[in-house]
Structures are given as structure tokens and as C-alpha cells.
Enzyme design. Structure first.
Site, PDB file in Angstrom:
ATOM      1  N   SER A  98       0.800  -1.226   0.000  1.00 36.50           N
ATOM      2  CA  SER A  98       0.000   0.000   0.000  1.00 36.50           C
ATOM      3  C   SER A  98       0.832   1.274   0.000  1.00 36.50           C
ATOM      4  O   SER A  98       0.277   2.379  -0.102  1.00 36.50           O
ATOM      5  CB  SER A  98      -0.939   0.016   1.212  1.00 36.50           C
ATOM      6  OG  SER A  98      -0.194   0.047   2.419  1.00 36.50           O
ATOM      7  N   LYS A  99       2.155   1.164   0.105  1.00 35.50           N
ATOM      8  CA  LYS A  99       2.991   2.365   0.127  1.00 35.50           C
ATOM      9  C   LYS A  99       3.062   3.007  -1.266  1.00 35.50           C
ATOM     10  O   LYS A  99       2.744   2.396  -2.280  1.00 35.50           O
ATOM     11  CB  LYS A  99       4.406   2.021   0.603  1.00 35.50           C
ATOM     12  CG  LYS A  99       4.476   1.331   1.943  1.00 35.50           C
ATOM     13  CD  LYS A  99       3.884   2.149   3.068  1.00 35.50           C
ATOM     14  CE  LYS A  99       4.084   1.434   4.412  1.00 35.50           C
ATOM     15  NZ  LYS A  99       3.412   2.127   5.510  1.00 35.50           N
TER      16      LYS A  99
END
Length: 372
Positions: free
Chosen positions: A185-186
Site C-alpha cells: 500500500s505504500k
């Protein structure tokens, strides 16, 4: 309309063939642990951040742990950080038998308040971990000045902030050592857990590289008790493809953030919510677009019913977590962190969002407040 908090499928489709080719080539090579692809990613991230050294590790959590180990943090030591952050920031300290010492955040940017730092330092303080929360750097000049006066190491928790800058310098070179996460999700996300440590200190880099392979530089010869935290070649292959697009994605997130600000201003919601504050010296990459809102939990439920994803980062500060009860902190100890935990809400911000989707998010929030 259905708008998820994050749509990784849209990002993947834009580079699917290139990523699959990189994975296939790695599979054909049958070299999966460290190796030339990991070295290439280490060099690429070091170059990108302006660091002299990059060391690939298994996760952002391990990056924090290894940075602390390399600085010599051990049982009985203290490490100053903030309670409004992901658990790994403090968890890495505790795993070494050291004590997390918390100080509060600033209410505007959610980052460490340097005005509170010096009074938290004792003769046992071995390191300071400022967190670049949500994609914006903490006030590193003030933090570093205090650290230097006390000869204390500074570890940037940059797990949400690759590409962020302060006074033109990248997160990754603003302290003694920095830690990045490539969790999917970064802003730069892999296909599983992965992380990186950057530093300009050659001795620290060599120590971290040794500690990530059970404290060994030469196979089966162990200088120290390390851990097994090796970045694998498949993750490196994926990340090398995605790194080329990182700045483009950051600009998309920044563009969407600016559009949100415009739309919320037009909706006249200033009495109901507070938009993210960006420091004048900071280049914010918006890993999250986090606002403060009234009736947060009701709003989040309403957004879900209307098809809008959201998340609360973080609903309970670390000093109030059950596992840290023995530290002795009580409710009220860190009012800014506690207030933030009650008010923050993160909205979709990924680069692939359309203007129609951004408008729908704001219109839905405005609709919620009009009914109350």
C-alpha cells in the site's frame, strides 16, 4: 459510485507486462535471495534518495529493528519516539528490550514536536525516531540539533515517505539512518513485505548488511547475533520496475490533494473538518490524505454506505495500547495524539483517481454534514 481507499489493480494494469517480464526473468535465473537484482535496487534507492548506501531488508519493521541494532540499542536503553504512529515504530524498540519513551505530536502535521524532545532525554537515551507520518517529513533541523547536543543517533522512520523532501533534501538522508517500507500500500509498494535502510555512514551500512544475515559477513562465520531479514530478488525485480514511476505517482497524489483542498473550500466545510497542513519547507508525497473531522465514526460509516473507502490511521495511540500498559502512561498524557486518534480520517488519494471520483468523495462528505 465505488471508490476504494486504494486501487492497486489500476496501477498494476499500467505496467503489467513489464512487471511480469521482470518476474519471469527472475524465475528463469532461479536466484531468489539477495543477489544482483537486490544490489541494483539498493543502488537505485540510494541514488534516488541521495544516500551513499542502501541495504535491502525483509520489511520496514525489520529496517527499524536493524537500524536500532546497528546503533547499539540494547536492553535497558531508551529510545524517544511518538505514540501516534504505526506499531512497528515502538515495537522494534521493545523487541530489543529497550524502553520506548513517548513525546507528543504537533497538531498541524501529526509529526514529533521538537519542543518536547529535550526534556524526554536521559542518560539512558540511545536514539530518537521521528516519524515522517502520512508522507511529510518531521522537523529534522530542530530534532538533529538536539540529538547532536546529546550525541544521540537519529533514525528516520520514513516508511510512509519515500520521495518526500525537506529543504530540497530527500527523506533518507535527513538523519543518521533511515528506514523505508515497500508494503504493497505504500507509494512504492512491492508484491509483499519488503524494506530498505539508507545511510551515509559506511560503518552503519556494513553493520546492517551483516546483521540482516544472522550477523555474518563470511558464510557460517558469525560476528554478532543478527536476524534473518533478506530482501528477496522477486520483490527487487518488481520494485525496480515501479521505482521508475514513483515521481509520477507522487505528482498525481499531490495534484489530487490540491484538488481536494479546492473542492472542500468550495463546499464550505471549514467549520466541520481540517485539511492537511503542509510545512513551507516540505515536499509532501501524501501516502495518506488525512483530514480531521467531526463525528468521525459516523462519517466513515456513511462513506462506506455510499461506496467511498476510508481508513483511520490510527485509532488508538501506542501509549494506550494494552501491551504498553507497563510503561505507566495514562489517558491524557499526550493530548494531541489522543485527539488526533479521535478525529483523523484518511481518504482515497492514489494517482489514478479521476476528477469525477474526487468530486464524489467531497460531495458525499458535504451531504453527510448537511443532514446533521
Amino acid at each position: 459510485m465505488n471508490i476504494p481507499l486504494l486501487d492497486l489493480k489500476a496501477q498494476y494494469q499500467s505496467m503489467r507486462s513489464e512487471i511480469l517480464a521482470a518476474i519471469e526473468a527472475t524465475c528463469d535465473e532461479q536466484g531468489f535471495i539477495l543477489g544482483p537484482r537486490v544490489v541494483a535496487l539498493e543502488q537505485a534507492v540510494a541514488t534516488y534518495t541521495g544516500s551513499a548506501h542502501g541495504i535491502g531488508v525483509a520489511s520496514g519493521s525489520d529496517a527499524l529493528l536493524l537500524a536500532l541494532m546497528a546503533l547499539g540499542v540494547k536492553a535497558g536503553d531508551e529510545v524517544v519516539t511518538v505514540p501516534f504512529t504505526f506499531f512497528a515504530t515502538a515495537g522494534a524498540i521493545s523487541r530489543l528490550g529497550a524502553k520506548p519513551v513517548f513525546i507528543d505530536i504537533r497538531p498541524d502535521d501529526f509529526n514529533m514536536d521538537p519542543a518536547l524532545l529535550e526534556r524526554a532525554i536521559t542518560k539512558r537515551t540511545k536514539a530518537i525516531i521521528p516519524v515522517h507520518l502520512f508522507g511529510q517529513c518531521a522537523d529534522m533541523d530542530a530534532i538533529n540539533a538536539i540529538a547532536r547536543r546529546h550525541n544521540i543517533g537519529v533514525i528516520e522512520d520514513a516508511c510512509q515517505a519515500i520521495g518526500a523532501r525537506q529543504k530540497g533534501r530527500h527523506a533518507g538522508v535527513l538523519g543518521d539512518v533511515a528506514c523505508f517500507s515497500f508494503f504493497p500500500s505504500k507509494n512504492l509498494g512491492g508484491f509483499g513485505d519488503a524494506g530498505m535502510v539508507t545511510t551515509n555512514d559506511k560503518a552503519l551500512a556494513e553493520s546492517i548488511a551483516m546483521l540482516r544475515v544472522h550477523g555474518s559477513r563470511v558464510r557460517y562465520v558469525h560476528e554478532a547475533i543478527g536476524i534473518n531479514s533478506r530482501l528477496d530478488a522477486l520483490q527487487a525485480a518488481v520494485l525496480l520496475v515501479k521505482l521508475k514511476h514513483l515521481d509520477q505517482w507522487a505528482e498525481g497524489r499531490r495534484r489530487n490533494a490540491a484538488r481536494y483542498v479546492q473542492l472542500f473550500s468550495e463546499a464550505k466545510l471549514a467549520d466541520r473538518l481540517t485539511l492537511p497542513a503542509v510545512g513551507p519547507d516540505n515536499f509532501h508525497v501524501f501516502n495518506q490524505f488525512t483530514i480531521r473531522v467531526q463525528k468521525r465514526d459516523e462519517l466513515r460509516s456513511y462513506l462506506k454506505d455510499q461506496g467511498v473507502g476510508s481508513e483511520v490511521y490510527y485509532p488508538l495511540p501506542l501509549h494506550l495500547q494494552n501491551c504498553y500498559r507497563d510503561l505507566g502512561y495514562q489517558k491524557g498524557a499526550f493530548p494531541q495524539s489522543e485527539r488526533a486518534a479521535e478525529e483523523v480520517l484518511s481518504l482515497p488519494i492514489y494517482a489514478e483517481l479521476s476528477d469525477e471520483q474526487l468530486q464524489y468523495v467531497v460531495q458525499t462528505i458535504a451531504s453527510f454534514y448537511r443532514k446533521r
